[in-house]
Write a protein that holds these residues in place. Sequence first.
Motif, PDB file in Angstrom:
ATOM      1  N   VAL A  13      13.077 -42.425 -27.789  1.00 58.61           N
ATOM      2  CA  VAL A  13      11.688 -41.749 -27.318  1.00 58.61           C
ATOM      3  C   VAL A  13      11.621 -40.429 -27.472  1.00 58.61           C
ATOM      4  O   VAL A  13      12.766 -39.638 -27.582  1.00 58.61           O
ATOM      5  N   LYS A  14      10.523 -39.453 -27.423  1.00 62.78           N
ATOM      6  CA  LYS A  14      10.418 -38.134 -27.757  1.00 62.78           C
ATOM      7  C   LYS A  14      10.501 -37.477 -26.332  1.00 62.78           C
ATOM      8  O   LYS A  14      11.177 -36.474 -26.013  1.00 62.78           O
ATOM      9  N   ASP A  15       9.605 -38.045 -25.265  1.00 64.37           N
ATOM     10  CA  ASP A  15       9.914 -37.346 -24.088  1.00 64.37           C
ATOM     11  C   ASP A  15      10.101 -38.347 -23.063  1.00 64.37           C
ATOM     12  O   ASP A  15       9.721 -39.395 -22.726  1.00 64.37           O
ATOM     13  N   LEU A  16      11.421 -38.051 -22.406  1.00 63.43           N
ATOM     14  CA  LEU A  16      12.179 -39.009 -21.792  1.00 63.43           C
ATOM     15  C   LEU A  16      11.384 -39.196 -20.286  1.00 63.43           C
ATOM     16  O   LEU A  16      11.390 -40.221 -19.674  1.00 63.43           O
ATOM     17  N   GLY A  17      10.543 -38.268 -19.876  1.00 61.20           N
ATOM     18  CA  GLY A  17       9.734 -38.423 -18.597  1.00 61.20           C
ATOM     19  C   GLY A  17       8.703 -39.184 -18.791  1.00 61.20           C
ATOM     20  O   GLY A  17       8.381 -40.116 -17.987  1.00 61.20           O
ATOM     21  N   VAL A  18       7.762 -39.076 -19.845  1.00 62.84           N
ATOM     22  CA  VAL A  18       6.900 -40.088 -19.972  1.00 62.84           C
ATOM     23  C   VAL A  18       7.349 -41.584 -20.133  1.00 62.84           C
ATOM     24  O   VAL A  18       6.878 -42.419 -19.701  1.00 62.84           O
ATOM     25  N   ALA A  19       8.584 -41.808 -21.255  1.00 59.84           N
ATOM     26  CA  ALA A  19       9.023 -43.005 -21.449  1.00 59.84           C
ATOM     27  C   ALA A  19       9.573 -43.512 -19.778  1.00 59.84           C
ATOM     28  O   ALA A  19       9.462 -44.743 -19.752  1.00 59.84           O
ATOM     29  N   THR A  20      10.324 -42.787 -19.035  1.00 60.57           N
ATOM     30  CA  THR A  20      10.810 -43.163 -17.715  1.00 60.57           C
ATOM     31  C   THR A  20       9.622 -43.667 -16.817  1.00 60.57           C
ATOM     32  O   THR A  20       9.878 -44.849 -16.097  1.00 60.57           O
ATOM     33  N   LYS A  21       8.444 -43.143 -16.719  1.00 58.85           N
ATOM     34  CA  LYS A  21       7.147 -43.514 -16.153  1.00 58.85           C
ATOM     35  C   LYS A  21       6.614 -44.851 -16.477  1.00 58.85           C
ATOM     36  O   LYS A  21       6.442 -46.050 -16.179  1.00 58.85           O
ATOM     37  N   PHE A  22       6.658 -45.152 -17.991  1.00 53.88           N
ATOM     38  CA  PHE A  22       6.176 -46.417 -18.727  1.00 53.88           C
ATOM     39  C   PHE A  22       7.172 -47.545 -18.348  1.00 53.88           C
ATOM     40  O   PHE A  22       6.661 -48.467 -18.009  1.00 53.88           O
ATOM     41  N   TYR A  23       8.443 -47.294 -18.540  1.00 59.22           N
ATOM     42  CA  TYR A  23       9.303 -48.307 -18.376  1.00 59.22           C
ATOM     43  C   TYR A  23       9.352 -48.804 -16.786  1.00 59.22           C
ATOM     44  O   TYR A  23       9.709 -49.899 -16.732  1.00 59.22           O
ATOM     45  N   LYS A  24       9.425 -47.803 -16.024  1.00 58.24           N
ATOM     46  CA  LYS A  24       9.775 -48.017 -14.736  1.00 58.24           C
ATOM     47  C   LYS A  24       8.294 -48.553 -14.120  1.00 58.24           C
ATOM     48  O   LYS A  24       8.225 -49.607 -13.515  1.00 58.24           O
ATOM     49  N   ASP A  25       7.226 -47.660 -14.100  1.00 55.43           N
ATOM     50  CA  ASP A  25       6.075 -48.043 -13.597  1.00 55.43           C
ATOM     51  C   ASP A  25       5.158 -49.215 -14.232  1.00 55.43           C
ATOM     52  O   ASP A  25       4.538 -49.780 -13.478  1.00 55.43           O
ATOM     53  N   GLU A  38      18.960 -36.952 -21.312  1.00 50.76           N
ATOM     54  CA  GLU A  38      18.975 -37.363 -22.527  1.00 50.76           C
ATOM     55  C   GLU A  38      18.745 -38.874 -22.526  1.00 50.76           C
ATOM     56  O   GLU A  38      18.289 -39.439 -23.578  1.00 50.76           O
ATOM     57  N   VAL A  39      19.112 -39.532 -21.555  1.00 48.10           N
ATOM     58  CA  VAL A  39      19.479 -41.113 -21.442  1.00 48.10           C
ATOM     59  C   VAL A  39      18.990 -41.525 -20.090  1.00 48.10           C
ATOM     60  O   VAL A  39      19.546 -41.133 -18.921  1.00 48.10           O
ATOM     61  N   VAL A  40      18.115 -42.422 -20.040  1.00 50.36           N
ATOM     62  CA  VAL A  40      18.012 -43.332 -18.635  1.00 50.36           C
ATOM     63  C   VAL A  40      18.189 -45.006 -19.064  1.00 50.36           C
ATOM     64  O   VAL A  40      17.655 -45.348 -19.918  1.00 50.36           O
ATOM     65  N   VAL A  41      19.140 -45.342 -18.238  1.00 50.35           N
ATOM     66  CA  VAL A  41      19.556 -46.517 -18.312  1.00 50.35           C
ATOM     67  C   VAL A  41      18.757 -47.663 -17.106  1.00 50.35           C
ATOM     68  O   VAL A  41      18.706 -47.205 -16.281  1.00 50.35           O
ATOM     69  N   PHE A  42      17.844 -48.634 -17.784  1.00 56.79           N
ATOM     70  CA  PHE A  42      17.331 -49.510 -17.139  1.00 56.79           C
ATOM     71  C   PHE A  42      17.681 -50.797 -17.147  1.00 56.79           C
ATOM     72  O   PHE A  42      18.377 -51.262 -17.906  1.00 56.79           O
ATOM     73  N   GLU A  48      20.643 -54.534 -19.767  1.00 58.13           N
ATOM     74  CA  GLU A  48      20.292 -53.093 -19.711  1.00 58.13           C
ATOM     75  C   GLU A  48      19.487 -52.586 -21.008  1.00 58.13           C
ATOM     76  O   GLU A  48      19.885 -53.029 -22.023  1.00 58.13           O
ATOM     77  N   ILE A  49      18.599 -51.487 -20.982  1.00 60.09           N
ATOM     78  CA  ILE A  49      18.112 -50.957 -21.918  1.00 60.09           C
ATOM     79  C   ILE A  49      18.165 -49.499 -21.776  1.00 60.09           C
ATOM     80  O   ILE A  49      18.063 -48.875 -20.901  1.00 60.09           O
ATOM     81  N   ASN A  50      18.840 -48.884 -22.742  1.00 60.79           N
ATOM     82  CA  ASN A  50      19.092 -47.573 -22.836  1.00 60.79           C
ATOM     83  C   ASN A  50      17.957 -46.895 -23.524  1.00 60.79           C
ATOM     84  O   ASN A  50      17.590 -47.061 -24.759  1.00 60.79           O
TER      85      ASN A  50
END
Length: 124
Positions: A13-25, A38-42, A48-50
């Motif tokens: 992903v380009k923007d980890l904040g935007v991606a984190t919101k999408f994958y989480k919310d 650099e990485v959020v593990v879900f 798991e998805i890195n």
Amino acid sequence: MLGNRTAVANVAVKDLGVATKFYKDTLGLTPVHEEGHEVVVFRSGTSEINVYRSDYAGTNKATVVTWNVDNVKEEVGDLKSKGIVFEHYDMPGMTREGDIHIAGDMKVAWFKDPDGNILNVAGR
């Protein structure tokens, strides 16, 4: 060998904040670990998805993650209620009912994350 080891999906992903919101919310995944900015593990089920920051985000033209679900139609409805827009493809041997592609007893619906990574839900 690797056949009895757990595999992990990696999504650039380009923007980890935007991606984190999408994958989480939006998708409802649970963040379980972060490596700096650099990485959020879900966690998704037992896998798991890195989700990691990359200049090459969204350049893959193929599906990067598939979720096997019990009821594709229900899952599509839930995702649509969160604002997901589904992709439609012309594929040999498949018909389409709304957003769901059908081949025999297999049903699949594709969508993209904010970076254009192709994701899907599939079931029988």
